[in-house]
Design a protein around this motif. Sequence first.
Motif, PDB file in Angstrom:
ATOM      1  N   SER A  50       0.815  -1.213   0.000  1.00 28.70           N
ATOM      2  CA  SER A  50       0.000   0.000   0.000  1.00 28.70           C
ATOM      3  C   SER A  50       0.852   1.268   0.000  1.00 28.70           C
ATOM      4  O   SER A  50       0.315   2.373  -0.107  1.00 28.70           O
ATOM      5  N   ARG A  54       0.467   6.649  -5.197  1.00 33.18           N
ATOM      6  CA  ARG A  54      -0.951   6.889  -5.450  1.00 33.18           C
ATOM      7  C   ARG A  54      -1.078   8.298  -6.016  1.00 33.18           C
ATOM      8  O   ARG A  54      -0.894   9.292  -5.295  1.00 33.18           O
ATOM      9  N   ASN A 128      -2.346   2.305  -7.677  1.00 33.78           N
ATOM     10  CA  ASN A 128      -1.251   2.245  -6.719  1.00 33.78           C
ATOM     11  C   ASN A 128      -0.071   1.616  -7.456  1.00 33.78           C
ATOM     12  O   ASN A 128      -0.067   0.417  -7.753  1.00 33.78           O
TER      13      ASN A 128
END
Length: 219
Positions: A50, A54, A128
Amino acid sequence: MNQPLGHPVRQPQPKKRPPWMVGGVAVVTFVALLYIVEVFDQLTGHSLDSNGIRPLESDGLKGIIFAPLLHADWQHLGANTVPALVLGFLVSLAGLSRFVWATAIIWILGGLGTWLIGDLGAGPYETNHIGASGLIFGWLTFLLVFGFFIRSAMQITVGIVVLFIYGGILWGVLPGTFGVSWQGHLCGAVAGVVAAYLLSKPERQARHSRKTRQPRLTT
């Protein structure tokens, strides 16, 4: 007490490692780091993924630093391993300092570009971006143009060989397979050209100086 006559004994200088060995160690160490990161990521249930880029999100800016170290799975990392070893090593032959600077420029500039345009063509999906492929594309374009900037026959030859072997992957800068970051490829490739231009400055300046010192002949 008498001192012995003659010249003082010189201590032997430590033997320098050849540039190809230093560069090879640097690139292998980097790729080994990618595998270490992926092992940790797998053991923690992909907790690191993660942290990619982004686009246009403020907290996604940190991905510029972390994204090239992260991969979706072993297949993703495996696909990047050989190109990273080969192209990274060839870039290192231009000198370790240039390799480090080229990598830094591609890493940061390519990542910033991906952050700016990474959602282009993604439609309603949030993206992402992770993986070392942007860096690989940057190394590739660096090798393709660096020889022409410095007017080096050896570097031009390296660029031609690289184009012959890896030139086909340049199609990856165009929109194509869903889930593949063509934006990261494109920005990495552009950053590679920028890095080659900036790092060829000493040779370009020397060439310019030689031209300006040449006498002008008139008839």
